[in-house]
Write a protein that holds these residues in place. Structure first.
Motif, PDB file in Angstrom:
ATOM      1  N   VAL A  40      -3.203  -4.125  13.430  1.00 19.41           N
ATOM      2  CA  VAL A  40      -2.920  -4.618  12.361  1.00 19.41           C
ATOM      3  C   VAL A  40      -1.765  -3.950  11.614  1.00 19.41           C
ATOM      4  CG1 VAL A  40      -3.463  -5.826   9.813  1.00 19.41           C
ATOM      5  CG2 VAL A  40      -5.252  -5.852  11.867  1.00 19.41           C
ATOM      6  N   THR A  41      -0.696  -4.402  11.500  1.00 12.58           N
ATOM      7  CA  THR A  41       0.427  -3.690  10.702  1.00 12.58           C
ATOM      8  C   THR A  41       0.816  -4.284   9.425  1.00 12.58           C
ATOM      9  OG1 THR A  41       2.052  -5.300  11.843  1.00 12.58           O
ATOM     10  CG2 THR A  41       1.494  -3.659  13.102  1.00 12.58           C
ATOM     11  N   ASP A  42       0.078  -4.365   8.495  1.00 10.86           N
ATOM     12  CA  ASP A  42       0.173  -4.827   7.370  1.00 10.86           C
ATOM     13  C   ASP A  42       0.152  -3.688   6.104  1.00 10.86           C
ATOM     14  OD1 ASP A  42      -2.394  -4.900   7.042  1.00 10.86           O
ATOM     15  OD2 ASP A  42      -2.538  -6.834   6.422  1.00 10.86           O
ATOM     16  N   GLY A  43       0.018  -2.409   6.651  1.00  8.89           N
ATOM     17  CA  GLY A  43      -0.390  -1.171   5.615  1.00  8.89           C
ATOM     18  C   GLY A  43      -1.245  -0.318   6.221  1.00  8.89           C
ATOM     19  N   TYR A  44      -1.292   0.798   5.422  1.00 11.72           N
ATOM     20  CA  TYR A  44      -2.015   2.113   5.728  1.00 11.72           C
ATOM     21  C   TYR A  44      -3.469   2.008   5.295  1.00 11.72           C
ATOM     22  CZ  TYR A  44       2.718   3.479   7.265  1.00 11.72           C
ATOM     23  OH  TYR A  44       3.764   3.282   7.766  1.00 11.72           O
ATOM     24  N   MET A  45      -4.353   2.427   5.672  1.00 16.04           N
ATOM     25  CA  MET A  45      -5.634   2.529   5.056  1.00 16.04           C
ATOM     26  C   MET A  45      -6.370   3.940   4.656  1.00 16.04           C
ATOM     27  SD  MET A  45      -6.465  -0.727   4.631  1.00 16.04           S
ATOM     28  CE  MET A  45      -8.418  -0.507   4.272  1.00 16.04           C
ATOM     29  N   VAL A  46      -6.884   4.002   3.322  1.00 14.48           N
ATOM     30  CA  VAL A  46      -7.602   5.064   2.950  1.00 14.48           C
ATOM     31  C   VAL A  46      -9.229   4.414   3.081  1.00 14.48           C
ATOM     32  CG1 VAL A  46      -8.436   6.679   1.132  1.00 14.48           C
ATOM     33  CG2 VAL A  46      -6.098   6.150   1.408  1.00 14.48           C
ATOM     34  N   GLU A  47      -9.911   5.091   3.964  1.00 15.15           N
ATOM     35  CA  GLU A  47     -11.186   4.705   4.473  1.00 15.15           C
ATOM     36  C   GLU A  47     -11.964   5.247   3.068  1.00 15.15           C
ATOM     37  OE1 GLU A  47     -14.159   4.972   8.122  1.00 15.15           O
ATOM     38  OE2 GLU A  47     -12.605   6.201   8.163  1.00 15.15           O
ATOM     39  N   ALA A  48     -12.927   4.260   2.600  1.00 13.37           N
ATOM     40  CA  ALA A  48     -13.747   4.663   1.480  1.00 13.37           C
ATOM     41  C   ALA A  48     -14.753   5.741   1.994  1.00 13.37           C
ATOM     42  CB  ALA A  48     -14.556   3.468   1.075  1.00 13.37           C
ATOM     43  N   SER A  49     -15.132   5.945   3.044  1.00 16.46           N
ATOM     44  CA  SER A  49     -16.216   6.890   3.461  1.00 16.46           C
ATOM     45  C   SER A  49     -15.660   8.660   3.784  1.00 16.46           C
ATOM     46  CB  SER A  49     -17.058   6.587   4.609  1.00 16.46           C
ATOM     47  OG  SER A  49     -16.141   6.409   5.816  1.00 16.46           O
ATOM     48  N   LEU A  50     -14.403   8.446   3.775  1.00 13.56           N
ATOM     49  CA  LEU A  50     -13.486   9.816   4.132  1.00 13.56           C
ATOM     50  C   LEU A  50     -13.940  10.666   2.843  1.00 13.56           C
ATOM     51  CD1 LEU A  50     -11.342  10.967   6.123  1.00 13.56           C
ATOM     52  CD2 LEU A  50      -9.732  10.005   4.594  1.00 13.56           C
ATOM     53  N   PRO A  51     -14.068  11.843   3.096  1.00 14.48           N
ATOM     54  CA  PRO A  51     -14.353  12.872   1.898  1.00 14.48           C
ATOM     55  C   PRO A  51     -13.335  12.950   0.908  1.00 14.48           C
ATOM     56  CG  PRO A  51     -15.257  13.718   4.039  1.00 14.48           C
ATOM     57  CD  PRO A  51     -14.424  12.889   4.557  1.00 14.48           C
ATOM     58  N   GLY A  52     -11.882  12.756   1.489  1.00  7.46           N
ATOM     59  CA  GLY A  52     -11.062  12.901   0.459  1.00  7.46           C
ATOM     60  C   GLY A  52     -10.511  11.673  -0.178  1.00  7.46           C
ATOM     61  N   ALA A  53     -11.197  10.455   0.076  1.00  5.98           N
ATOM     62  CA  ALA A  53     -10.907   9.369  -0.362  1.00  5.98           C
ATOM     63  C   ALA A  53     -10.553   8.974  -1.816  1.00  5.98           C
ATOM     64  CB  ALA A  53     -11.956   8.078   0.067  1.00  5.98           C
ATOM     65  N   GLN A  54     -11.302   9.448  -2.888  1.00  4.73           N
ATOM     66  CA  GLN A  54     -10.937   9.475  -4.269  1.00  4.73           C
ATOM     67  C   GLN A  54      -9.466  10.217  -4.781  1.00  4.73           C
ATOM     68  OE1 GLN A  54     -14.493  10.677  -6.164  1.00  4.73           O
ATOM     69  NE2 GLN A  54     -15.110   8.455  -6.255  1.00  4.73           N
ATOM     70  N   LEU A  55      -9.478  11.325  -4.111  1.00  5.61           N
ATOM     71  CA  LEU A  55      -8.293  11.979  -4.170  1.00  5.61           C
ATOM     72  C   LEU A  55      -7.002  11.313  -3.674  1.00  5.61           C
ATOM     73  CD1 LEU A  55      -6.633  14.529  -5.103  1.00  5.61           C
ATOM     74  CD2 LEU A  55      -7.259  15.359  -2.775  1.00  5.61           C
ATOM     75  N   PHE A  56      -7.139  10.717  -2.288  1.00 10.22           N
ATOM     76  CA  PHE A  56      -5.839  10.157  -1.891  1.00 10.22           C
ATOM     77  C   PHE A  56      -5.553   8.954  -2.653  1.00 10.22           C
ATOM     78  CE2 PHE A  56      -7.410  12.166   2.260  1.00 10.22           C
ATOM     79  CZ  PHE A  56      -7.183  13.180   2.124  1.00 10.22           C
ATOM     80  N   SER A  57      -6.465   8.095  -2.841  1.00 10.69           N
ATOM     81  CA  SER A  57      -6.323   7.079  -3.576  1.00 10.69           C
ATOM     82  C   SER A  57      -5.870   7.389  -4.996  1.00 10.69           C
ATOM     83  CB  SER A  57      -7.598   6.241  -3.963  1.00 10.69           C
ATOM     84  OG  SER A  57      -8.304   5.704  -2.723  1.00 10.69           O
ATOM     85  N   SER A  58      -6.263   8.465  -5.694  1.00 13.56           N
ATOM     86  CA  SER A  58      -5.644   8.814  -7.133  1.00 13.56           C
ATOM     87  C   SER A  58      -4.161   9.002  -6.878  1.00 13.56           C
ATOM     88  CB  SER A  58      -6.373   9.693  -7.539  1.00 13.56           C
ATOM     89  OG  SER A  58      -5.765  10.110  -8.729  1.00 13.56           O
ATOM     90  N   MET A  59      -3.936  10.108  -5.872  1.00 13.83           N
ATOM     91  CA  MET A  59      -2.445  10.315  -5.499  1.00 13.83           C
ATOM     92  C   MET A  59      -1.543   9.272  -5.167  1.00 13.83           C
ATOM     93  SD  MET A  59      -3.247  13.652  -3.122  1.00 13.83           S
ATOM     94  CE  MET A  59      -1.652  14.258  -3.074  1.00 13.83           C
ATOM     95  N   LEU A  60      -1.927   8.162  -4.381  1.00 14.63           N
ATOM     96  CA  LEU A  60      -1.295   7.148  -3.969  1.00 14.63           C
ATOM     97  C   LEU A  60      -1.038   6.045  -5.225  1.00 14.63           C
ATOM     98  CD1 LEU A  60      -2.764   6.463  -0.439  1.00 14.63           C
ATOM     99  CD2 LEU A  60      -0.403   6.823  -1.034  1.00 14.63           C
ATOM    100  N   LEU A  61      -1.914   5.875  -5.920  1.00 10.68           N
ATOM    101  CA  LEU A  61      -1.823   5.303  -7.383  1.00 10.68           C
ATOM    102  C   LEU A  61      -0.798   5.915  -8.152  1.00 10.68           C
ATOM    103  CD1 LEU A  61      -2.555   2.724  -9.111  1.00 10.68           C
ATOM    104  CD2 LEU A  61      -4.484   4.030  -9.889  1.00 10.68           C
ATOM    105  N   THR A  62      -0.790   7.115  -8.295  1.00 10.30           N
ATOM    106  CA  THR A  62       0.176   7.964  -9.142  1.00 10.30           C
ATOM    107  C   THR A  62       1.864   7.765  -8.649  1.00 10.30           C
ATOM    108  OG1 THR A  62      -1.548   9.742  -9.643  1.00 10.30           O
ATOM    109  CG2 THR A  62       0.963  10.378  -9.713  1.00 10.30           C
ATOM    110  N   ALA A  63       1.639   7.792  -7.508  1.00 12.17           N
ATOM    111  CA  ALA A  63       3.021   7.556  -6.593  1.00 12.17           C
ATOM    112  C   ALA A  63       3.625   6.192  -6.695  1.00 12.17           C
ATOM    113  CB  ALA A  63       2.919   7.980  -5.277  1.00 12.17           C
ATOM    114  N   PHE A  64       2.545   5.516  -6.706  1.00 13.16           N
ATOM    115  CA  PHE A  64       2.998   3.843  -6.998  1.00 13.16           C
ATOM    116  C   PHE A  64       3.495   3.760  -8.430  1.00 13.16           C
ATOM    117  CE2 PHE A  64       1.768  -0.605  -8.051  1.00 13.16           C
ATOM    118  CZ  PHE A  64       2.847  -1.096  -7.257  1.00 13.16           C
TER     119      PHE A  64
END
Length: 93
Positions: A40-64
């Motif tokens: 599937v080529t409609d984007g990249y995923m941050v997996e919820a169970s990944l230990p850094g998921a909250q950090l990565f999501s926060s960083m991506l939201l900030t970048a956006f």
């Protein structure tokens, strides 16, 4: 996991979260980077169970929301999309 690879610097232009888990999907303004040939080529995923998921999501939201550039580190596939395992931010050049 395969060998982690860094995508080129890009801007995030789309973010989506959910439905049944706290996964985050992002799209970028650059050509799609898919070294593992995930089906599937409609984007990249941050997996919820990944230990850094909250950090990565926060960083991506900030970048956006602030128009920063991101460098994604991807490794393997999750939900048939490239799995984000690292995020770096920088001011746009």
């Amino acid at each position: 996991m395969a060998t982690p690879l860094e995508a080129p610097w890009v801007k995030v232009n789309y973010i989506s979260g959910g439905w049944v888990a706290a996964h985050l999907r992002v799209q970028t303004a650059a050509a799609f980077y898919n070294p593992e040939a995930c089906p599937v080529t409609d984007g990249y995923m941050v997996e919820a169970s990944l230990p850094g998921a909250q950090l990565f999501s926060s960083m991506l939201l900030t970048a956006f929301s602030t128009n920063l550039e991101v460098k994604l580190v991807v490794d393997g596939c999750v939900l048939d999309r490239p799995r984000i395992i690292g995020v770096t931010l920088r001011e746009s050049h």
